[in-house]
Design an enzyme around this catalytic site. Structure first.
Site, mmCIF file in Angstrom:
data_model
loop_
_atom_site.group_PDB
_atom_site.id
_atom_site.type_symbol
_atom_site.label_atom_id
_atom_site.label_comp_id
_atom_site.label_asym_id
_atom_site.label_seq_id
_atom_site.Cartn_x
_atom_site.Cartn_y
_atom_site.Cartn_z
ATOM 1 N N HIS A 255 3.971 33.829 22.864
ATOM 2 C CA HIS A 255 4.216 32.651 22.035
ATOM 3 C C HIS A 255 2.939 32.202 21.330
ATOM 4 C CE1 HIS A 255 7.492 32.673 25.055
ATOM 5 N NE2 HIS A 255 8.215 32.362 23.990
ATOM 6 N N SER B 52 13.138 32.211 21.665
ATOM 7 C CA SER B 52 12.128 31.147 21.694
ATOM 8 C C SER B 52 11.093 31.303 20.594
ATOM 9 C CB SER B 52 11.433 31.122 23.061
ATOM 10 O OG SER B 52 10.842 32.378 23.356
ATOM 11 N N ASP C 288 -0.035 33.606 28.422
ATOM 12 C CA ASP C 288 1.131 33.875 27.580
ATOM 13 C C ASP C 288 0.645 34.471 26.265
ATOM 14 O OD1 ASP C 288 3.317 33.852 25.888
ATOM 15 O OD2 ASP C 288 3.960 31.823 26.391
#
Length: 430
Positions: A409, A162, A406
């Site tokens: 990311h 990702s 998070d």
């Protein structure tokens, strides 16, 4: 004054034998060592180079440059950079409100909701206004027209997890506004996502393969598996979808970080009784790197194609690493880390070491995008809590944002645009 005596190897050897009584066997041994050193010097440099290369031992900041033959121009190159004078991965972040961000979040409909920080309530935009400035030179400005023209009739693909998908989306955002609305599209077919620039007959693609090799986490949507398994020697399972690509950008790191050992399948996932061995994570990762390079050597024509490998993307899950709150992480962080030597505990130097060892021994033409150190400073650039959540938050989580922030990311626009600026630089000015 007498002139200096002339030097003759044969007379010198005779004199040594006469005056110093040196054994002729020793002379023979020394001559043999000299012969072997000349014959196998390159192998010795491969074996011992890592021990003495200062670039390698200094925080593992520089692992490898583009491998090419002397005088050979790489595919897509329009100029040369002097790496000895300027390492574009070594520099500092400078504030730039005039040219940053390179696009607006609201202008790019292709950003996944997991990366749209402004849409999800992030109150500040400072993270968007930093520009990477190499110490010895300037990065060339990202030229979308040049990129699109160079991709005319070609395919560019990002392969990995990702984080590589985030870099892929960044590239799409950097290009899409230069393409008419009715001349572009994005479609997803399982693990493969394709952005098409119709007027250019060009595609920019992303292929989900978090380990590059076949694994039990290969489903592009449902892949949250704690007991991860990778199948040895299986790169062709995914690699058959990469054939025919002109520019390929690999990454793999985060999904390997489950502990000190990793499950490696010898055989097939279809076998009733699976032969699984536990390897040190570094050895398992080394296996994947060697498989990738073998695939590149077999399938990519260095005269027509380019291959990149993006280094580890750092996370910021422990604020104690930068002398912050012992119980904190990237949540509420709006400034970057100032220590130029900073290296977080979440980023394994042993993996960087493996990359260095494997790449230095390889003659496969590959360009290493060393984004780890420059990204390590950017604790301010993560999505944190400002993203679409996969599942509803519990009252306990809402009361403690650190628990669900998070710190892996990155917001877009943001840091990953810089990764693509570096890719652009190395593609056209290797």
């Amino acid at each position: 004054m007498k002139p200096p005596p002339s030097f003759s190897p044969s007379s010198s050897s005779s004199a040594l034998l006469r005056k110093g009584r040196v054994s002729p066997y020793l002379i023979t041994l020394l001559a043999f060592i000299l012969f072997v050193t000349i014959l196998y010097g390159e192998d010795f440099r491969c074996i011992f180079g890592a021990q003495f290369d200062s670039r390698y031992t200094s925080n593992y900041q520089t692992v490898s440059s583009t491998i090419k033959k002397k005088g050979e121009r790489l595919a897509f190159a329009i100029g040369d950079s002097d790496e000895k004078k300027c390492d574009v991965f070594s520099g500092r972040w400078v504030w730039d409100e005039e040219s940053r961000p390179l696009y607006e979040e609201s202008e790019c409909p292709y950003i996944q909701p997991q990366l749209t920080c402004q849409e999800h309530g992030r109150p500040d935009k400072d993270y968007q206004h930093w520009r990477w400035q190499p110490h010895g030179c300037d990065l060339p400005s990202f030229n979308a027209t040049l990129m699109l023209e160079s991709l005319r009739g070609k395919r560019m693909m990002y392969v990995g997890d990702s984080l590589n998908r985030g870099q892929y989306v960044s590239m799409v955002c950097l290009l899409h506004r230069h393409i008419p609305e009715n001349a572009k599209s994005m479609e997803t077919f399982g693990s493969l996502t394709i952005f098409t620039a119709k007027d250019y007959n060009a595609t920019i693609e992303f292929y989900w393969a978090p380990f590059l090799l076949e694994s039990n986490s290969d489903d592009a949507v449902v892949h949250r598996i704690s007991d991860r398994i990778v199948r040895k020697g299986s790169i062709n399972k995914h690699g058959k979808h990469w054939k025919g690509v002109h520019i390929i950008v690999f990454n793999t790191y985060l999904w390997w970080m489950t502990g000190l050992e990793f499950n490696i399948l010898q055989g097939s996932f279809e076998d009733e009784e699976k032969d699984i061995v536990r390897l040190p994570t570094e050895d398992a990762y080394r296996m994947a790197m060697k498989s990738m390079l073998r695939w590149v050597k077999k399938n990519m024509d260095p005269k027509k194609t380019r291959v990149f490998f993006t280094s580890m993307s750092p996370s910021h899950g422990k604020s104690i690493d930068w002398e912050g709150n012992p119980n904190g992480n990237c949540y509420n962080e709006t400034s970057m880390i100032q220590d130029p030597e900073y290296w977080g505990s979440d980023t394994r130097k042993s993996i960087m070491q493996v990359i260095g060892e494997v790449f230095r021994k390889s003659k496969v033409p590959i360009t290493f995008l060393n984004i780890t150190q420059l990204s390590s400073y950017r604790k301010d650039a993560h999505t944190s809590i400002y993203k679409k959540q996969w599942s509803p938050l519990t009252p306990e989580q809402i009361a403690n944002p650190v628990s669900y922030a998070d710190c892996v990311h990155w917001c877009l626009p943001g840091l990953q645009d810089t990764w693509n600026e570096l890719l652009f630089s190395k593609l056209f000015y290797p």
